[in-house]
Scaffold this motif. Structure first.
Motif, PDB file in Angstrom:
ATOM      1  N   MET A 334       0.879  -1.167  -0.082  1.00  0.00           N
ATOM      2  CA  MET A 334       0.051   0.032   0.067  1.00  0.00           C
ATOM      3  C   MET A 334       0.856   1.397   0.107  1.00  0.00           C
ATOM      4  O   MET A 334       0.463   1.989  -0.704  1.00  0.00           O
ATOM      5  CB  MET A 334      -0.885   0.050   1.094  1.00  0.00           C
ATOM      6  N   THR A 337       1.892   1.814  -3.529  1.00  0.00           N
ATOM      7  CA  THR A 337       0.890   2.167  -4.452  1.00  0.00           C
ATOM      8  C   THR A 337       0.578   3.651  -4.150  1.00  0.00           C
ATOM      9  O   THR A 337       0.345   4.313  -5.135  1.00  0.00           O
ATOM     10  CB  THR A 337      -0.412   1.269  -4.188  1.00  0.00           C
ATOM     11  N   ARG A 338       0.633   4.081  -2.780  1.00  0.00           N
ATOM     12  CA  ARG A 338       0.155   5.536  -2.727  1.00  0.00           C
ATOM     13  C   ARG A 338       1.582   6.387  -3.290  1.00  0.00           C
ATOM     14  O   ARG A 338       0.965   7.480  -3.983  1.00  0.00           O
ATOM     15  CB  ARG A 338       0.115   5.717  -1.128  1.00  0.00           C
ATOM     16  N   ARG A 340       3.225   5.575  -5.899  1.00  0.00           N
ATOM     17  CA  ARG A 340       3.236   5.692  -7.154  1.00  0.00           C
ATOM     18  C   ARG A 340       2.065   6.502  -7.679  1.00  0.00           C
ATOM     19  O   ARG A 340       2.120   7.452  -8.614  1.00  0.00           O
ATOM     20  CB  ARG A 340       2.851   4.390  -7.970  1.00  0.00           C
ATOM     21  N   ALA A 341       0.863   6.557  -6.973  1.00  0.00           N
ATOM     22  CA  ALA A 341      -0.184   7.352  -7.325  1.00  0.00           C
ATOM     23  C   ALA A 341       0.319   8.909  -7.019  1.00  0.00           C
ATOM     24  O   ALA A 341      -0.271   9.663  -7.879  1.00  0.00           O
ATOM     25  CB  ALA A 341      -1.554   7.042  -6.583  1.00  0.00           C
ATOM     26  N   LYS A 361     -10.883   1.722  -5.396  1.00  0.00           N
ATOM     27  CA  LYS A 361     -10.254   2.525  -6.794  1.00  0.00           C
ATOM     28  C   LYS A 361     -10.509   3.922  -6.610  1.00  0.00           C
ATOM     29  O   LYS A 361      -9.870   4.992  -7.007  1.00  0.00           O
ATOM     30  CB  LYS A 361     -10.609   1.811  -7.940  1.00  0.00           C
ATOM     31  N   LEU A 494      -2.544   2.029 -12.748  1.00  0.00           N
ATOM     32  CA  LEU A 494      -2.422   2.018 -11.595  1.00  0.00           C
ATOM     33  C   LEU A 494      -3.241   0.958 -10.847  1.00  0.00           C
ATOM     34  O   LEU A 494      -4.499   0.958 -10.904  1.00  0.00           O
ATOM     35  CB  LEU A 494      -2.649   3.357 -10.704  1.00  0.00           C
ATOM     36  N   SER A 495      -2.512   0.017 -10.229  1.00  0.00           N
ATOM     37  CA  SER A 495      -3.261  -1.426  -9.907  1.00  0.00           C
ATOM     38  C   SER A 495      -3.372  -1.124  -8.199  1.00  0.00           C
ATOM     39  O   SER A 495      -2.370  -1.007  -7.850  1.00  0.00           O
ATOM     40  CB  SER A 495      -2.399  -2.428 -10.315  1.00  0.00           C
ATOM     41  N   ILE A 496      -4.544  -1.458  -7.936  1.00  0.00           N
ATOM     42  CA  ILE A 496      -4.752  -1.242  -6.342  1.00  0.00           C
ATOM     43  C   ILE A 496      -4.771  -2.774  -5.812  1.00  0.00           C
ATOM     44  O   ILE A 496      -5.523  -3.410  -6.288  1.00  0.00           O
ATOM     45  CB  ILE A 496      -6.380  -0.617  -6.157  1.00  0.00           C
ATOM     46  N   PRO A 497      -4.157  -2.800  -4.761  1.00  0.00           N
ATOM     47  CA  PRO A 497      -3.884  -4.139  -4.072  1.00  0.00           C
ATOM     48  C   PRO A 497      -5.189  -4.906  -3.604  1.00  0.00           C
ATOM     49  O   PRO A 497      -6.147  -4.058  -3.026  1.00  0.00           O
ATOM     50  CB  PRO A 497      -2.878  -4.261  -3.064  1.00  0.00           C
ATOM     51  N   ARG A 502      -2.748  -7.441   1.812  1.00  0.00           N
ATOM     52  CA  ARG A 502      -2.360  -6.211   2.512  1.00  0.00           C
ATOM     53  C   ARG A 502      -1.905  -6.443   3.987  1.00  0.00           C
ATOM     54  O   ARG A 502      -1.691  -5.604   4.760  1.00  0.00           O
ATOM     55  CB  ARG A 502      -3.580  -5.110   2.556  1.00  0.00           C
TER      56      ARG A 502
END
Length: 644
Positions: A334, A337-338, A340-341, A361, A494-497, A502
């Protein structure tokens, strides 16, 4: 005068024959007197029949009673066949809804209309067990000559009222009838037992329906975060509604709520509720709740009143900006991902946000919007799968006056125009009709929108965020999505896990949702039994974060203590977890001395005191992650409120 003589003669006849016991005589006397006042002739040989249309409506209105009674009727059918008797179910007005039992007795009953559709109130056919049980509101047995009308005297009947399990409301009557020779003093006790059995099944059905209603409220709650919700069952009873909201409703519409129900809906068919409630409460909307073609009730959505300006024009309301730090999660995936976003948000390039349903999403879409240069403009979300196919074009692109039948006189601006200067967020982009995809591609390529029915282009400047739970490239290869549009909307992906990937985030989110749910009910944050959190870690969460939130809100709402226990977890979640996999892990005691544990607990309590109970700050002060701090709190039994 003739009628009085006829009644007197009838009375003398069956009293002399000993047909009336001393215990029942007052009930029968009172019933005969009522029959006389109704003007019922003793010679009446059959009960009236309800017209076919009325009978069909009557059965439809009592489908819950019929459903609860059906197993009882089936179980009793064979038993009564041996006793030359029949069981009869009526509504509260004495109309026979269903019969079962000995076929010969059922045929015999048709001679006096003791059959489906027959009316058996005292006002219809005089003294009889069904009508007298309704009039007296208690179990009654009427035998032979105790009946008022001559042809009914060949019967013996025992009936008991069926009451609503939660209210003092008569729902119907269950009756056991047969020829006089089948008289059995135990028939009344048997009828009462059957009545209680039907009431028990009704209670179970009502409880199930109410649970389904509450589950619907919890699952839809996020859609109406700025509105007050009231859940009503199919009979207008209030299943859920904050006390303050109900008091405001009563002040706004005196008499609207009485004895735990929306009183003005009592005699209104649920299909007409939306119109009726809109008339009573213009600032509301109604969503009917249906389960397998059966209406359970409705959710009354009370929208916040908008303040109107009299002399000045206020600028349009902007979406509240969501910060990336508000998206909870401390797992490595996570955090990655944050980050990267955050980087993607800096550019104006379209982004395709991918992930299973319920992973969050739209949260990431809103955070990207809040961190981008487009944050000064509007955020316009559109669910491509939630719009009827024939309306997608007009909703997205707008239309001009006269573009099609039913078009507004002044035309209509679409969602793309509404997003000018900001972000257009297209959820379920894979559901967009194939024939409309070239038009979206043209808007993205040229920055010009053409309303349906118009040749005049309007310049628009939007940033596109598209979302999907499908493999969009697979949709392209299958010919269901245009390849050129795919490459236009997905230069960045963007891929959300998944929640199950998690780790300890599930515990962090469980505490967060429990705090929010409890605060919404005006309650203190509940504690979690350690077994519950172990089960949450072991469960696969196919519905991801959305499912977790629904489960937690359901547990908080239905829980009856300050601790959420394993029995509070919905059964469908418990069934999917191997008990061995859900066993709570115990911390090794041999490797950590009691003194060290004591010091660790003291350090945690000191950090919490220093930070005022804010767990993020406490974890930072202790030099550990927040998820590790959660485990420590569970292990030592330390309870603190969870910060955001």
């Amino acid at each position: 005068m003739m009628k009085d003589q006829e009644i007197r003669k009838g009375w003398e006849g069956f009293i002399e024959n000993g047909a009336v016991s001393k215990a029942l005589r007052p009930v029968v006397v009172a019933s005969w007197q009522r029959s006389q006042s109704h003007g019922i002739p003793v010679s009446r040989n059959e009960a009236p029949l309800a017209p076919e249309v009325e009978f069909t409506q009557c059965r439809s209105a009592h489908c819950d009673l019929l459903e609860a009674a059906r197993p009882v009727l089936n179980q009793t059918r064979l038993f009564l066949a041996d006793a030359n008797s029949m069981i009869i179910l009526t509504d509260s007005s004495g109309v026979v809804l269903e019969t079962a039992g000995d076929p010969r007795t059922i045929d015999f009953g048709q001679m006096i209309h003791l059959e489906r559709g027959g009316r058996w109130q005292e006002a219809d056919i005089g003294t009889n067990a069904i009508g007298t049980a309704i009039a007296e509101a208690k179990p009654v047995q009427i035998h032979g000559l105790e009946h008022f009308c001559s042809d009914v005297k060949r019967w013996t009947c025992a009936a008991t009222p069926i009451w609503h399990p939660q209210e003092n409301e008569l729902l119907g009557v269950v009756d056991i009838s047969g020829p006089v020779r089948t008289f059995n003093p135990q028939s009344l006790a048997f009828a009462v037992a059957l009545g209680r059995q039907i009431e028990g099944r009704l209670a179970q059905s009502i409880e199930y329906d109410h649970e389904q209603l509450m589950h619907h409220v919890m699952m839809k709650r996020s859609l109406w975060s700025n509105a007050d919700l009231v859940a009503i069952d199919q009979h207008g009873r209030i299943v859920f509604g904050p006390e303050s909201v109900l008091q405001n409703l009563e002040r706004e519409r005196p008499g609207l709520i009485a004895q735990g129900r929306v009183s003005l809906l009592k005699n209104v068919m649920p299909s007409a509720w939306s119109v009726r409630l809109k008339e009573l409460l213009p600032n509301s909307s109604t969503e009917l709740v249906v389960d397998h073609d059966r209406q359970l009730g409705a959710i009354l959505v009370l929208h916040k009143r908008r303040q109107r300006s009299v002399s000045i024009q206020l600028p349009p309301m902007r979406e509240r900006r969501l910060e990336f730090d508000e998206i909870l999660g401390e797992s490595a995936i996570m955090q990655l991902t944050r980050e990267r976003a955050r980087k993607m948000a800096m550019f104006g390039t379209p982004i395709l946000i991918e992930g299973e349903t319920g992973v969050g999403k739209e949260l990431f879409a809103r955070a990207i919007y809040g961190a981008s240069q487009a944050a000064c403009g509007p955020f316009v979300p559109v669910n491509c799968g939630g719009i009827p196919r024939d309306l997608v074009g007009s909703e997205l692109f707008g239309y001009t006056e006269g573009a099609f039948t039913g078009a507004k006189h002044q035309g209509h601006a679409g969602k793309i125009e509404a997003a000018d200067g900001g972000v257009l967020c297209l959820d379920e982009i894979a559901e967009m009709p194939l024939d409309l995809q070239p038009f979206l591609l043209r808007v993205l390529e040229d920055g010009v929108i053409y309303r349906i029915g118009s040749n005049d282009g309007r310049p628009v400047r939007i940033r596109l965020l598209a979302m999907t739970h499908r493999d969009l490239l697979a949709e392209v290869n299958a010919g269901r999505f245009r390849r050129d549009l795919y490459y236009r909307i997905a230069p960045m992906r963007l891929s959300i896990p998944l929640l199950r990937d998690r780790g300890e985030d599930v515990v962090l989110l469980a505490h967060h949702f429990a705090r929010l749910a409890a605060a919404g009910l005006g309650q203190a944050e509940p504690r979690f039994d350690i077994k519950v959190l172990a089960l949450f870690r072991a469960y696969s969460w196919p519905g991801n974060v959305r499912e977790l939130r629904g489960v937690i809100e359901n547990m908080v709402l239905l829980g009856d203590s300050g601790e959420l226990r394993i029995e509070d977890v919905p059964i469908e979640v418990r069934r999917q977890v191997n008990p061995a996999a859900a066993a709570p892990a115990s911390e090794p005691s041999s490797s950590v001395s009691p003194k060290l544990k004591q010091n660790e607990r003291a350090a945690i309590e000191s950090a919490l005191t220093t930070t005022g109970g804010q767990l993020s700050a406490a974890a930072k002060l202790l030099g550990i992650s927040r998820s590790t701090l959660y485990r420590k709190l569970e292990h030592y039994g330390i309870t603190r409120s969870v910060d955001r």
